[in-house]
Design an enzyme around this catalytic site. Structure first.
Site, PDB file in Angstrom:
ATOM      1  N   HIS B  72       7.975  45.628   9.445  1.00  0.00           N
ATOM      2  CA  HIS B  72       8.722  44.741  10.353  1.00  0.00           C
ATOM      3  C   HIS B  72       9.755  43.933   9.560  1.00  0.00           C
ATOM      4  O   HIS B  72      10.925  43.873   9.933  1.00  0.00           O
ATOM      5  CB  HIS B  72       7.753  43.800  11.088  1.00  0.00           C
ATOM      6  N   ASP B 101      43.383  48.434   8.573  1.00  0.00           N
ATOM      7  CA  ASP B 101      42.030  48.996   8.484  1.00  0.00           C
ATOM      8  C   ASP B 101      41.376  48.406   7.246  1.00  0.00           C
ATOM      9  O   ASP B 101      41.940  47.535   6.591  1.00  0.00           O
ATOM     10  CB  ASP B 101      42.084  50.533   8.398  1.00  0.00           C
ATOM     11  N   TRP B 137       6.684  42.663   2.480  1.00  0.00           N
ATOM     12  CA  TRP B 137       8.054  43.098   2.177  1.00  0.00           C
ATOM     13  C   TRP B 137       8.437  42.743   0.744  1.00  0.00           C
ATOM     14  O   TRP B 137       9.356  43.323   0.179  1.00  0.00           O
ATOM     15  CB  TRP B 137       9.054  42.528   3.181  1.00  0.00           C
ATOM     16  N   SER B 164      24.330  51.381  -0.018  1.00  0.00           N
ATOM     17  CA  SER B 164      25.169  51.163   1.161  1.00  0.00           C
ATOM     18  C   SER B 164      25.744  49.748   1.164  1.00  0.00           C
ATOM     19  O   SER B 164      26.940  49.549   1.404  1.00  0.00           O
ATOM     20  CB  SER B 164      24.336  51.404   2.420  1.00  0.00           C
ATOM     21  N   SER B 165      24.890  48.766   0.861  1.00  0.00           N
ATOM     22  CA  SER B 165      25.360  47.374   0.876  1.00  0.00           C
ATOM     23  C   SER B 165      26.408  47.128  -0.190  1.00  0.00           C
ATOM     24  O   SER B 165      27.390  46.424   0.035  1.00  0.00           O
ATOM     25  CB  SER B 165      24.199  46.414   0.620  1.00  0.00           C
ATOM     26  N   HIS B 248      16.381  35.216  -3.276  1.00  0.00           N
ATOM     27  CA  HIS B 248      16.947  33.989  -2.729  1.00  0.00           C
ATOM     28  C   HIS B 248      18.406  34.126  -2.345  1.00  0.00           C
ATOM     29  O   HIS B 248      18.789  33.737  -1.248  1.00  0.00           O
ATOM     30  CB  HIS B 248      16.683  32.748  -3.563  1.00  0.00           C
ATOM     31  N   GLU B 250      19.569  36.712  -1.295  1.00  0.00           N
ATOM     32  CA  GLU B 250      19.452  37.524  -0.084  1.00  0.00           C
ATOM     33  C   GLU B 250      19.377  36.666   1.178  1.00  0.00           C
ATOM     34  O   GLU B 250      19.988  36.991   2.188  1.00  0.00           O
ATOM     35  CB  GLU B 250      18.219  38.432  -0.184  1.00  0.00           C
ATOM     36  N   TYR B 252      20.750  33.920   1.687  1.00  0.00           N
ATOM     37  CA  TYR B 252      22.098  33.438   2.003  1.00  0.00           C
ATOM     38  C   TYR B 252      23.008  34.581   2.413  1.00  0.00           C
ATOM     39  O   TYR B 252      23.963  34.381   3.174  1.00  0.00           O
ATOM     40  CB  TYR B 252      22.656  32.615   0.845  1.00  0.00           C
ATOM     41  N   SER B 263      31.491  28.837  12.637  1.00  0.00           N
ATOM     42  CA  SER B 263      32.760  28.173  12.346  1.00  0.00           C
ATOM     43  C   SER B 263      33.913  28.777  13.145  1.00  0.00           C
ATOM     44  O   SER B 263      34.978  28.165  13.239  1.00  0.00           O
ATOM     45  CB  SER B 263      33.078  28.258  10.849  1.00  0.00           C
ATOM     46  N   HIS B 297      11.373  28.774  -6.419  1.00  0.00           N
ATOM     47  CA  HIS B 297      10.709  27.944  -5.408  1.00  0.00           C
ATOM     48  C   HIS B 297       9.898  28.818  -4.439  1.00  0.00           C
ATOM     49  O   HIS B 297       9.153  28.284  -3.627  1.00  0.00           O
ATOM     50  CB  HIS B 297      11.693  27.041  -4.659  1.00  0.00           C
ATOM     51  N   HIS B 298      10.067  30.136  -4.519  1.00  0.00           N
ATOM     52  CA  HIS B 298       9.218  31.029  -3.721  1.00  0.00           C
ATOM     53  C   HIS B 298       7.869  31.261  -4.393  1.00  0.00           C
ATOM     54  O   HIS B 298       7.033  31.971  -3.850  1.00  0.00           O
ATOM     55  CB  HIS B 298       9.907  32.377  -3.513  1.00  0.00           C
ATOM     56  N   THR B 323      24.600  22.267   2.528  1.00  0.00           N
ATOM     57  CA  THR B 323      24.192  22.732   3.851  1.00  0.00           C
ATOM     58  C   THR B 323      24.380  21.615   4.870  1.00  0.00           C
ATOM     59  O   THR B 323      24.852  21.844   5.986  1.00  0.00           O
ATOM     60  CB  THR B 323      22.725  23.199   3.831  1.00  0.00           C
ATOM     61  N   LYS B 326      27.949  21.316   5.943  1.00  0.00           N
ATOM     62  CA  LYS B 326      28.359  22.288   6.962  1.00  0.00           C
ATOM     63  C   LYS B 326      27.932  21.827   8.357  1.00  0.00           C
ATOM     64  O   LYS B 326      28.708  21.881   9.308  1.00  0.00           O
ATOM     65  CB  LYS B 326      27.770  23.670   6.653  1.00  0.00           C
ATOM     66  N   ARG B 445      -0.716  33.202   5.905  1.00  0.00           N
ATOM     67  CA  ARG B 445       0.085  34.256   6.525  1.00  0.00           C
ATOM     68  C   ARG B 445      -0.517  35.607   6.167  1.00  0.00           C
ATOM     69  O   ARG B 445      -1.394  35.707   5.312  1.00  0.00           O
ATOM     70  CB  ARG B 445       1.532  34.164   6.056  1.00  0.00           C
TER      71      ARG B 445
END
Lengths: 384, 520
Positions: B72, B101, B137, B164-165, B248, B250, B252, B263, B297-298, B323, B326, B445
């Site tokens: 998932h 293009d 994951w 691809s990315s 991390h 990722e 963002y 925006s 921090h993870h 943040t 913004k 979790r």
């Protein structure tokens, strides 16, 4: 006693003026409401550190609430007032160095304010020096081992919730999934150091009411400590995904007075001596089968109650080449496990009698009928 | 006229989509791929929520449950949110900067067509002996070394998704830096374009790190290395460091393009220019920079040195500053505007609101000592669904409704759009708000079964999940209806809309800006 009652009413002991203010706010907000069974917040802390964590958590929480309310008050005011359908004409401003500096500096200062108490608490948490007692905790798939390094006490702690409750065939007990066969017993008011490691994959040892959590990492030892204020039973769980039965390896800590602790240590030691004495005995097949069935409970998680396993994930016991083939290979795999798989080495976990019993059981039950009997001496001979 | 017709020429049927180098076609392909993946990932979340409906095991066995939580997440992150934003980038960036293009159209085709194969490989892992990946994951070793061939499928799928990315990012950077219309200076670019420029750099820096981590995992699994095995001189925690050095940035990567969308939408419906354009750009860049120095921090509970725990706590807290800037800027844009609340605006406001809640719980999580209690509980699950669904997915809905009239030439059904918004918004909060309480009360979790005190909130959460997924049928219907017809959209579509994409016809012609526009 009255001290304890008072603590259990408010839940927390606070230090510092700011925390006291926030504590008052918490009480005013929450005390009037009955939440029935809905647990909304941390479990009641029973150590000084857990109480500090609760205070810190509530402090940061309320700062966040205040920020949120102020910021979104502006937004909702704007949403209700500055609408085209109310004929509001749009302004054209699009920058202001002053406000931009202000709303960069103020949040920064708030963060500094949050960092100070956080740092202080962290320093205390990580200070594992001068412990009165050291327990080594090892995570296995899916159980915990506890070794009292100062007392020569060593045992495994397994989930004791009956399978029928998990499968919804029996009514669930009060401590469903949070109960074990052997509880960790510690004395109150003593600094207990916990050395945490793992034998196979990552686990994490967590008891919320004690305010301790650390990852158990194979090959590395992490240290943490706890000092419980009041006697009681405190429950926790493995907090790091460790495979199929991650949800089924609870932790139960029983905090008792020093006298009770010493008595418990003596009884545990006596138990271990008695078990060692058994190893020289010769058992009948019936005795081994009866005992083997109990030991097999540790195998059920993977190999299944009927010995069928899970195809392609966990091998079956029923009709397998190992449990129907040469007995030495069978003893070896139980003793030494199979590296790189979930099959762990039971050499350190089970004594010779238990291994002899479970191997005998696996060969003569679960659809197998090899007919042989394994004695503790046979197991002893295969130990390296 | 004949020349215009010639411009519209393209192969028909399947070959149009297989061989297309047109940014709009490829954008459409990305969006459809993301939609299909979202459906699959959404159904998996229902398997999870069904099992968690009540204590005890009722639907699936724990091994399959772990496969569901793992796949998932992988599908929603790599198959849904990332491709969806690349789809938006393909459609919008050339039109927003006045380019005909993308800079590298053939590579654009390739970077899309890797995706269906990667996605299929990931899903085919369920057919491997032992089933799909089940280590979460984050695929932490040693657990991820234990699994069957499904893990190898996953590793290869991650490699392909990563390629691809990276190709997509190179293309986006090349397009933005080289193909802007005359007068479109960098500091005049729409914020969506800015966000994507920064995101693309994040991708190029972060994805190869992930590729390295999973390759080491692969060699540990099959070729006798011991990168993550202490018994061979390795370190399981090193994987976590390398993984989160990717992981991390990722988050963002998932949310910066969403900030870009907010925006664009908010000034349009506030009929007022974006407040603090320059600070928006710098805040985005600052967030991107900080995202590379906060990874641990993870993993506060892995037993880092005290100095490390302090450093990562301070650095993480700092992210709140840009943040916050913004969020303040968006609210100041709304302040004293003349707002209307069409569906895209509702999504943008709800996105800012929900993301900010997730940001504040993120601030709580940044506090190392407190995180020792939050870590690996449902509090974390609630937090990241608030930022990824509340931030990124709400922005995606907003973007689709905002630009759908430009893409199809037809207005969507506004009444039904609002219904879809409100039902999804309420459903989301019913699903995830109670999970904060579950986590605080001590529910870990990634467990298929739980103690009795967690039962009530889990039921509420499951009801919310089923409702939220069910109302997505409305979205499906809305999108189809707008594609087939409806009230014709004007070129500008929205009264307050500004920017080059609103100067071309609706629907946007197959080729736009063959002659570059002049930007004042």
């Amino acid at each position: 006693m009255s001290m304890n009652e008072k603590k259990s009413l408010t839940g927390v002991r606070f230090t510092g003026i700011a925390s006291r203010l926030f504590a008052a706010l918490v009480l005013i907000t929450f005390s009037g409401l009955a939440f029935a069974e809905y647990a909304l917040n941390f479990q009641r802390p029973v150590t000084a550190i857990a109480q500090e964590l609760y205070g810190l958590h509530m402090l940061i929480f309320w700062i966040c609430v205040v920020i949120f309310v102020i910021v979104f008050a502006f937004m909702f005011y704007s949403i209700f007032k500055h609408r085209k359908d109310k004929g509001f004409k749009p302004a054209t401003f699009h920058e202001s160095t002053t406000v931009e500096v202000v709303w960069t500096v103020i949040p920064f200062l708030i963060l500094v304010g949050m960092a100070v108490p956080s740092t202080a608490t962290l320093l205390k948490m990580e200070d594992t020096r001068d412990a009165d007692l050291t327990i080594k905790v090892t995570g296995y798939q899916w159980k915990w081992q506890y070794e009292y390094l100062d007392h020569d006490v060593n045992f495994f702690s397994n989930l004791s919730t009956p399978r029928e409750q998990i499968e919804n065939k029996a009514e669930k007990g009060e401590n469903y999934l949070l109960e074990v066969d052997n509880e960790v017993v510690i004395p109150v008011d003593k600094k207990v150091k916990l050395l945490v490691t793992a034998a196979d994959v990552l686990h994490a040892w967590w008891v919320p009411q004690l305010g301790v959590k650390k990852d158990a990492i194979p090959g590395f030892i992490n240290a943490m400590w706890t000092k419980v204020d009041e006697p009681g039973t405190y429950r926790g769980q493995c907090a790091e995904l460790c495979g199929k039965d991650h949800g089924y390896m609870p932790i139960v800590v029983n905090a008792v007075s020093e006298d009770e602790f010493n008595a418990w240590v003596k009884s545990k030691q006596a138990e271990q001596v008695a078990m060692a004495a058994e190893a020289g005995k010769t058992f009948t097949q019936a005795e081994l089968m009866e005992r083997g069935e109990k030991v097999y409970a540790q195998c059920v998680a993977c190999h299944g109650a009927t010995g069928a396993g899970i195809p392609n994930v966990f091998p079956a016991i029923t009709g397998s080449p190992i449990s129907t083939g040469p007995v030495d290979a069978h003893i070896d795999i139980v003793l030494n496990g199979k590296p790189g798989t979930a099959m762990q080495a039971f050499a350190a976990q089970l004594n010779d009698v238990d291994i002899a019993a479970v191997v005998t059981y696996e060969r003569n039950a679960l659809g197998n009928s090899v007919g042989d009997v394994v004695q503790p001496a046979d197991v002893k001979a295969r130990r390296k | 006229m004949s020349e215009a017709a010639h411009h519209e020429e393209h192969p028909t049927g399947i070959s149009r989509w297989l061989f297309t180098t047109n940014h709009k076609d490829i954008g459409t392909l990305y969006l459809w791929f993301a939609f299909i993946m979202a459906v699959i990932g959404g159904l998996m979340s229902l398997v999870i929520r069904s099992e968690l409906w009540a204590p005890g095991l009722q639907m699936v066995d724990p091994h399959f449950f772990n496969q569901m939580t793992t796949v998932h997440a992988l599908i929603m992150i790599f198959g849904f949110v990332m491709p969806a934003f690349v789809g938006l980038a393909n459609w919008q960036i050339p039109m927003m900067i006045g380019a005909p293009d993308m800079a590298l159209p053939r590579m654009n085709n390739w970077s899309f067509w890797i995706l269906p194969f990667a996605g299929s490989l990931l899903l085919l892992s369920f057919l491997a002996p032992g089933g799909g990946p089940s280590a979460g994951w984050t695929i932490y070793p040693p657990l991820s070394v234990q699994g069957g061939a499904g893990m190898d499928f996953t590793i290869l799928a991650i490699h392909m998704l990563g390629i691809s990315s990276i190709l997509g990012s190179i293309n986006i950077i090349a397009t933005i830096l080289n193909m802007r219309a005359p007068g479109m200076k960098l500091m005049k670019m729409p914020l969506f374009v800015w966000s994507w420029l920064i995101t693309a750099f994040l991708l190029i820096a972060a994805i190869p790190v992930l590729a390295g981590a999973v390759t080491m995992l692969l060699t540990d699994r099959h070729f006798g290395t011991h990168f993550f095995d202490a018994a061979g001189g390795g370190d399981p925690v090193m994987f976590q460091h390398v993984f989160w050095f990717f992981g991390h940035p990722e988050v963002y990567i998932l949310v910066l393009p969403a900030f870009g969308v907010f925006s664009q939408i908010i000034p349009t419906f506030a009929r007022k220019p974006l407040f603090g354009y320059t600070s928006m750009v710098f805040a985005t860049a600052t967030i991107a920079f900080l995202s590379f120095i906060v990874w641990a921090h993870h993993m506060y509970t892995v037993g880092m040195p005290l100095s490390g725990e302090l450093f990562f706590m301070y650095a993480t807290m700092l992210i709140a500053v840009p943040t916050g800037v913004k969020v303040f800027n968006w609210i100041s844009t709304m302040w004293r505007g003349a707002m209307t609340f069409e569906t895209p605006m509702l999504w943008a406001i709800a996105g800012v609101f929900t993301f900010t809640l997730g940001g504040l719980s993120g601030l709580m999580l940044s506090i190392t000592p407190a995180d020792f209690q939050y870590h690996d509980t449902y509090f974390v699950v609630a937090h990241f669904h608030y930022v990824i669904v509340g931030g990124s997915v709400f922005a995606l809905f907003g973007a689709v409704f905002y630009w759908l009239p430009k893409w199809t030439g037809n207005m969507y059904d506004e009444t039904l759009g609002k219904w879809h918004f409100w039902l999804t918004f309420i459903g989301f909060h019913v699903t995830f708000f109670p999970q904060h309480f579950l986590g605080l009360a001590g529910m870990p979790r990634r467990i298929p079964d739980y103690a009795l005190q967690f039962a009530e909130f889990n039921v509420i959460s499951s009801i919310g999940a089923f409702a939220t997924i069910a109302v997505q049928l409305i979205f499906f219907y809305l999108a189809f209806k707008a594609m087939r017809g409806g009230e014709k959209a004007t070129d500008q579509v929205w009264e307050g809309a500004e920017g080059l994409e609103w100067t071309v016809a609706s629907p946007a012609p197959y080729h736009t800006f063959a002659t570059p526009p002049q930007v004042r």
